[in-house]
Design an enzyme around this catalytic site. Structure first.
Site, PDB file in Angstrom:
ATOM      1  N   HIS A 194       3.873  -2.223  -3.998  1.00  0.00           N
ATOM      2  CA  HIS A 194       4.448  -3.020  -2.923  1.00  0.00           C
ATOM      3  C   HIS A 194       5.950  -2.800  -2.792  1.00  0.00           C
ATOM      4  CE1 HIS A 194       4.589  -6.488  -0.189  1.00  0.00           C
ATOM      5  NE2 HIS A 194       5.706  -6.831  -0.811  1.00  0.00           N
ATOM      6  N   HIS A 222       0.520  -9.145   5.076  1.00  0.00           N
ATOM      7  CA  HIS A 222       0.227 -10.200   4.102  1.00  0.00           C
ATOM      8  C   HIS A 222      -1.283 -10.289   3.960  1.00  0.00           C
ATOM      9  CE1 HIS A 222       2.467 -13.730   2.149  1.00  0.00           C
ATOM     10  NE2 HIS A 222       3.080 -12.619   1.838  1.00  0.00           N
TER      11      HIS A 222
END
Length: 783
Positions: free
Chosen positions: A64, A115
């Protein structure tokens, strides 16, 4: 920090001789390191890491944060610069110049995030914090937000995961509306796609756009002045808690048992965010008045220490953080939690020491943060170090973290293998049934039918800047500069059915479709953002698809180019990569590159909606016409998903078509304007008749016999990208269309309904059945 300055109980023995012992430590602490990375950290530090350092580097080395699988591919392929780009993808958001108004140069600020894992686990909070995070990314550049868009992917509503997919859909929509509406941010557009491949992993991709004068740009870095005068680190916003601890690493691994990951999902507070936004703007305005240089960054993945290290390293200085000065929501939090938790609604500031008290006063007194949210505040929690290039973290006077900021921010690179190219022998999509019935099924499909019941939850009118709203045009159009007709168009797109058949064309078509939508609305494409959603990159076939998709995006962006600046590519100014969208069952999402295009309309009053306007006018098809049914909605309904060729394109020709369409619109020659994409020509014609509310006031008489193609089925449902323009009903076609392939396919009538004359006969559709299929079917299937 020397080894003997750290107590044994506070370190992790990554120097253990057996790999199994190291792996046990990693698992016990909930880290995502490989054993090799754990030992690499020991080599980097020259000792075993403290618990805080282990969590810090685990976050910063996660997929990430470090982009360890994707960075080499992105750097090799994607274009990121043009003469309109003020700031490319190097900070929290990209910045693109949009025009000059009364002597002031204005810029749009764009961010694009995902998300996905949090929204699968806790749909409402996951989607809401997705909005919250991307809005912070834009705010911290110095801009005020004027639009958000959402690109959503859910499982098949009629499949075995249908009930769960409906629950996630409902929660995500409530989360987006429940955050953006009270925050006062308008929803400018988006798209929603249903596919069986998202049953275990939904996608929630969010785009945010803000506006500011170019000279108001604030960087996510400590200013150069910090090398010669004292600068402080100020933390503002919500009291730090344990929510989101491990969020970045959770998003960088395959999704396991959902309950185990709920604590890694942040908790949103849009009302506090609204006050923080206003306080931040006041601080930036005060700094400009005092001619002070400041740095400002959103606290996202990795929390306080990650942000402090990033802005310090960007400014060429070090930083010292005192965790016991941080305002916390509860007692008993360990230093690693305070340091790395991803609690929402927080910012980090780098300000001159002479300005520190004023920043604290604005937040704590003028905007009264402690009364807005329990424990919220602005606190001076550290200083920047001009002569020390490291980050030192203290907890109750004890040194619990010490590493060079360059080491913290450098990340790691993972070498991935790509599988060989796919063998393709798609055959043809075959149809011998009732074409009229198929047409209504396509129009009623959950991927085609009106999503008004979904986006009606979102506020489009707040700020009063909406010009063309969701559903009214192919792109949302806003007027972000007060009192000026300068328009900004935004569209976000990506078709997973193309991606799973051919990842290269899945990526290329995401770029072209988003650009066509902006063009059809009457704006000149100026910049792109992307969110690249894939499965486990450690699998060779996933990494191949990722690489191929990026190549397709790059070729399309370079070939289409910036129409206003021939020879310049259409640049990607911001983006995100989301890997590991794969469940423990082994099911991965289809390759899902999602692209947003921003376009500029010098005078938004020239922008066009979809709906037909005048009886007697003609409808002209502009662009190539080919039999390309692979990945089409018709092929899906016919259960022939593996057959047919996906849409392809000549990128240079696409630029020529787009320029001709824009010149036609700017000349005032166009009524309704729409692109041909999902559902093909039939769907595009029906949508122009139905308008945004699904109420038909006019009719169309269409003749497709002169179009290239094998037959009526191919002509009506092929998804080759093109445009439909409503032009005057008499005289020659507008001059700008003279050099591009185009055909008059229909005439607007005063009798509501659609009549199509084809090679195999005539097909008639009443207004009532078209309205019912398109307007009502999604609400029925979505429950």
């Amino acid at each position: 920090m020397p080894a003997d300055s750290v107590g044994a109980l506070r370190t992790l023995e990554f120097t253990a001789s057996e790999d199994a012992l190291v792996q046990a430590l990693i698992s016990e602490r909930g880290l995502c390191f490989t054993v090799g990375e754990a030992r690499q950290l020991v080599d980097l530090l020259g000792r075993n890491p403290t618990v805080l350092e282990a969590h810090l580097f685990d976050t910063m080395w996660s997929e990430h944060c470090s982009y360890k699988s994707s960075r080499p591919v992105l750097k090799r392929f994607l274009p990121t610069d043009s003469s309109f780009v003020v700031l490319g993808p190097v900070e929290d958001a990209g910045v693109v110049e949009i025009g000059e108004v009364n002597g002031v140069r204005w810029a749009a600020v764009m961010g694009h995030e995902s998300h996905n894992h949090p929204s699968q686990i806790v749909p409402g909070e996951g989607a809401a914090t997705g909005i919250g995070g991307i809005v912070r990314d834009v705010y911290c550049m110095g801009a005020d937000v004027f639009a958000v868009l959402d690109s959503l992917r859910f499982g098949d509503l009629d499949g075995p995961d249908g009930e769960r997919s409906r629950e996630i859909l409902t929660g995500v929509v409530e989360g987006i509306a429940g955050y953006a509406n009270p925050l006062g941010v308008p929803n400018c557009g988006g798209e929603t796609v249903f596919h069986r491949g998202y049953g275990d992993n939904c996608l929630v991709n969010v785009v945010c756009a803000g506006v500011m004068p170019v000279d108001h740009l604030v960087h996510s870095a400590v200013p150069e002045r910090a090398r010669t005068e004292p600068y402080d680190f100020i933390l503002t916003g919500k009291a730090t808690d344990a929510s989101g601890f491990g969020g970045a690493t959770m998003a960088s691994r395959i999704l396991e048992v959902e309950e185990d990951s709920r604590s890694a999902v942040q908790v949103p507070d849009p009302f506090l965010k609204r006050v923080l936004r206003n306080a931040s703007l006041a601080v930036m305005e005060r700094a400009r008045e005092m001619d002070l240089e400041i740095g400002f960054k959103d606290l996202g993945a990795g929390g306080i220490v990650c942000v402090a290290a990033e802005i310090a390293h960007s400014g060429g200085v070090g930083v010292e953080i005192r965790l016991d000065e941080v305002h916390v929501a509860e007692d008993g939090l360990g230093p690693e939690v305070i340091a790395c938790a991803e609690t929402q609604e927080r910012f980090g500031w780098a300000v001159p020491r002479s300005f520190t008290d004023e920043v604290l006063r604005i937040h704590n007194e003028e905007f009264d943060l402690p009364r807005v949210s329990r424990g919220a505040a602005a606190r001076h929690v550290g200083e920047f170090l001009p002569d020390h290039p490291g980050m030192r973290v203290f907890w109750n006077g004890e040194l619990v973290g010490d590493a060079a900021t360059e080491a913290v921010t450098a990340g790691v690179t993972a070498v991935r293998d790509a599988a060989p190219a796919r063998d393709e022998d798609p055959g043809e999509v075959v149809f011998h049934g009732d074409l009229r019935r198929l047409a209504l099924e396509v129009l009623a499909s959950e991927n085609i039918a009106s999503k008004r019941d979904l986006f009606s939850h979102y506020d489009q009118e707040v700020r009063g800047g909406a010009f063309l709203r969701p559903g009214e045009a192919d792109a949302g159009v806003a007027l972000p500069v007060p009192g000026a007709p300068l328009g900004v168009a935004l569209s976000v797109d990506g078709n997973p059915r193309y991606g799973e058949r051919n990842a290269y064309w899945g990526g290329a078509n995401a770029v072209l479709e988003s650009a066509r939508n902006v063009v059809a609305a009457g704006a000149w494409p100026r910049a792109l953002t992307d969110c690249l959603n894939f499965g486990n990159p450690e699998r060779a076939e996933v990494y191949r698809d990722f690489r191929d998709a990026v190549r397709g995006m790059s070729d399309a962006a370079r070939g289409f180019g910036t129409l206003e600046r021939p020879g310049e590519p259409l640049p990607f100014v911001s983006g995100n990569v989301s890997f590991y969208n794969e469940s423990s069952t082994g099911r991965a999402i289809p390759p899902s590159p999602i692209v947003c295009c921003l376009g500029v309309a010098p005078d938004a009053r020239r922008c066009r909606a979809i709906a037909l306007e005048r009886v007697g006018s003609r409808v002209v098809r502009v662009g190539h016409c080919r039999d390309e049914l692979g990945g089409s909605e018709a092929a899906r309904i016919l259960h022939q998903e593996e057959r047919g060729r996906v849409p392809t394109a000549d990128f240079g020709a696409e630029a020529t078509f787009a320029r001709a369409v824009l010149e036609c619109i700017e000349a005032g020659s166009v009524g309704g304007s729409h692109d041909i994409s999902s559902g093909g020509l039939f769907t595009a014609l029906a949508e122009m008749l139905l308008g945004p509310r699904g109420s038909m006031e006019r009719g169309l008489a269409v003749d497709i016999r002169a179009l290239p193609g094998r037959g009526d089925f191919e002509k009506l449902f092929s998804e080759t990208g093109a445009y439909l323009l409503e032009v005057p009903g008499d005289g020659p076609l507008p001059p700008s269309l003279a050099e591009v392939p185009c055909e008059v396919v229909g005439t607007v009538t005063d009798q509501p309904g659609l009549r199509i004359l084809g090679d195999s006969g005539e097909y008639e559709f009443s207004a009532q059945e078209l309205e019912s299929a398109w307007r009502d079917s999604f609400a029925e299937v979505a429950g």
